[in-house]
Design a protein around this motif. Structure first.
Motif, PDB file in Angstrom:
ATOM      1  N   THR A   3       0.848  -1.197   0.000  1.00  0.00           N
ATOM      2  CA  THR A   3       0.000   0.000   0.000  1.00  0.00           C
ATOM      3  C   THR A   3       0.878   1.239   0.000  1.00  0.00           C
ATOM      4  O   THR A   3       2.060   1.173   0.351  1.00  0.00           O
ATOM      5  CB  THR A   3      -0.940   0.031   1.225  1.00  0.00           C
ATOM      6  N   TYR A   4       0.276   2.365  -0.395  1.00  0.00           N
ATOM      7  CA  TYR A   4       1.019   3.618  -0.515  1.00  0.00           C
ATOM      8  C   TYR A   4       0.283   4.737   0.203  1.00  0.00           C
ATOM      9  O   TYR A   4      -0.948   4.820   0.135  1.00  0.00           O
ATOM     10  CB  TYR A   4       1.183   3.999  -1.990  1.00  0.00           C
ATOM     11  N   ARG A   5       1.039   5.588   0.865  1.00  0.00           N
ATOM     12  CA  ARG A   5       0.465   6.791   1.478  1.00  0.00           C
ATOM     13  C   ARG A   5       0.128   7.782   0.373  1.00  0.00           C
ATOM     14  O   ARG A   5       0.644   7.688  -0.744  1.00  0.00           O
ATOM     15  CB  ARG A   5       1.462   7.424   2.448  1.00  0.00           C
ATOM     16  N   ILE A   6      -0.714   8.741   0.688  1.00  0.00           N
ATOM     17  CA  ILE A   6      -1.144   9.735  -0.306  1.00  0.00           C
ATOM     18  C   ILE A   6       0.054  10.460  -0.915  1.00  0.00           C
ATOM     19  O   ILE A   6       0.138  10.621  -2.133  1.00  0.00           O
ATOM     20  CB  ILE A   6      -2.149  10.727   0.319  1.00  0.00           C
ATOM     21  N   ALA A   7       0.998  10.870  -0.091  1.00  0.00           N
ATOM     22  CA  ALA A   7       2.166  11.608  -0.606  1.00  0.00           C
ATOM     23  C   ALA A   7       2.975  10.750  -1.569  1.00  0.00           C
ATOM     24  O   ALA A   7       3.451  11.241  -2.598  1.00  0.00           O
ATOM     25  CB  ALA A   7       3.033  12.088   0.551  1.00  0.00           C
ATOM     26  N   ASP A   8       3.134   9.466  -1.247  1.00  0.00           N
ATOM     27  CA  ASP A   8       3.882   8.574  -2.134  1.00  0.00           C
ATOM     28  C   ASP A   8       3.133   8.344  -3.446  1.00  0.00           C
ATOM     29  O   ASP A   8       3.728   8.335  -4.522  1.00  0.00           O
ATOM     30  CB  ASP A   8       4.149   7.237  -1.443  1.00  0.00           C
ATOM     31  N   ALA A   9       1.813   8.171  -3.355  1.00  0.00           N
ATOM     32  CA  ALA A   9       0.997   7.977  -4.551  1.00  0.00           C
ATOM     33  C   ALA A   9       1.081   9.210  -5.449  1.00  0.00           C
ATOM     34  O   ALA A   9       1.225   9.094  -6.668  1.00  0.00           O
ATOM     35  CB  ALA A   9      -0.448   7.684  -4.168  1.00  0.00           C
ATOM     36  N   ALA A  30      -9.137   3.966  -5.269  1.00  0.00           N
ATOM     37  CA  ALA A  30      -9.575   3.187  -4.106  1.00  0.00           C
ATOM     38  C   ALA A  30      -8.568   3.283  -2.968  1.00  0.00           C
ATOM     39  O   ALA A  30      -7.373   3.521  -3.188  1.00  0.00           O
ATOM     40  CB  ALA A  30      -9.753   1.721  -4.499  1.00  0.00           C
ATOM     41  N   THR A  31      -9.063   3.102  -1.750  1.00  0.00           N
ATOM     42  CA  THR A  31      -8.208   3.034  -0.561  1.00  0.00           C
ATOM     43  C   THR A  31      -8.527   1.748   0.192  1.00  0.00           C
ATOM     44  O   THR A  31      -9.518   1.072  -0.096  1.00  0.00           O
ATOM     45  CB  THR A  31      -8.424   4.235   0.372  1.00  0.00           C
ATOM     46  N   PRO A  36      -4.394   6.837   8.665  1.00  0.00           N
ATOM     47  CA  PRO A  36      -4.552   7.657   7.467  1.00  0.00           C
ATOM     48  C   PRO A  36      -4.712   6.790   6.217  1.00  0.00           C
ATOM     49  O   PRO A  36      -4.373   5.608   6.214  1.00  0.00           O
ATOM     50  CB  PRO A  36      -3.274   8.481   7.417  1.00  0.00           C
ATOM     51  N   ALA A  37      -5.212   7.420   5.166  1.00  0.00           N
ATOM     52  CA  ALA A  37      -5.549   6.707   3.935  1.00  0.00           C
ATOM     53  C   ALA A  37      -4.351   5.969   3.359  1.00  0.00           C
ATOM     54  O   ALA A  37      -3.238   6.490   3.333  1.00  0.00           O
ATOM     55  CB  ALA A  37      -6.101   7.684   2.909  1.00  0.00           C
ATOM     56  N   ASP A  42      -2.352  -2.182  -6.499  1.00  0.00           N
ATOM     57  CA  ASP A  42      -3.029  -2.479  -7.760  1.00  0.00           C
ATOM     58  C   ASP A  42      -3.938  -1.326  -8.189  1.00  0.00           C
ATOM     59  O   ASP A  42      -4.050  -1.020  -9.371  1.00  0.00           O
ATOM     60  CB  ASP A  42      -3.796  -3.799  -7.701  1.00  0.00           C
ATOM     61  N   ALA A  43      -4.563  -0.639  -7.232  1.00  0.00           N
ATOM     62  CA  ALA A  43      -5.404   0.520  -7.557  1.00  0.00           C
ATOM     63  C   ALA A  43      -4.546   1.665  -8.082  1.00  0.00           C
ATOM     64  O   ALA A  43      -4.939   2.362  -9.027  1.00  0.00           O
ATOM     65  CB  ALA A  43      -6.196   0.969  -6.332  1.00  0.00           C
TER      66      ALA A  43
END
Length: 130
Positions: A3-9, A30-31, A36-37, A42-43
């Motif tokens: 999974t990835y944090r918002i900043a990384d995404a 998707a989350t 935190p989110a 894959d999303a």
């Protein structure tokens, strides 16, 4: 699954954190439901492919090249008959060596919108039509 944090995404997609948050709110990304989110890998990959298919062409052209980086010209250095043009496309810096004549013909200046089209070892720079 990773999974990835918002900043990384945001960094991986070449957009701002706020853009990623808006996509999440709009249901475009998707989350996992965690706080935190967190965004499933894959999303994130699916969103990256969707963005690439949408395209962000700087010019109304058709091309066989698939490696196209649209960005801003950050440096133009003309030296005699040759020139170096730097383009910043998201996190990517693309450098092209071309003729000084091509720089003049494309009217490339710092701040110009341009696309670096890469085919094998050649970088082709395009500018939008007026």
């Amino acid at each position: 699954m990773r999974t990835y944090r918002i900043a990384d995404a945001a960094r991986l997609l070449g957009v701002s954190d706020d853009t990623v948050r808006r996509w999440i709110e709009a249901g475009l990304l998707a989350t996992t439901g965690a706080s935190p989110a967190e965004i499933p890998g894959d999303a994130l990959a699916q969103r990256a492919v969707e963005r690439a298919q949408q395209g962000s062409d700087a010019a109304d052209v058709l091309s066989s090249a698939r490696n196209r980086f649209v960005g801003l010209v950050t440096r133009v250095q003309v030296d005699g008959v040759m020139a170096q043009v730097d383009i910043q496309s998201g996190p990517h810096r693309v450098v092209s060596l071309m003729s000084a004549e091509a720089v003049r013909d494309l009217d490339l200046q710092v701040g110009s919108l341009a696309a670096a089209v890469i085919k094998a070892t050649t970088v082709i720079v395009e500018a939008p039509k007026d």
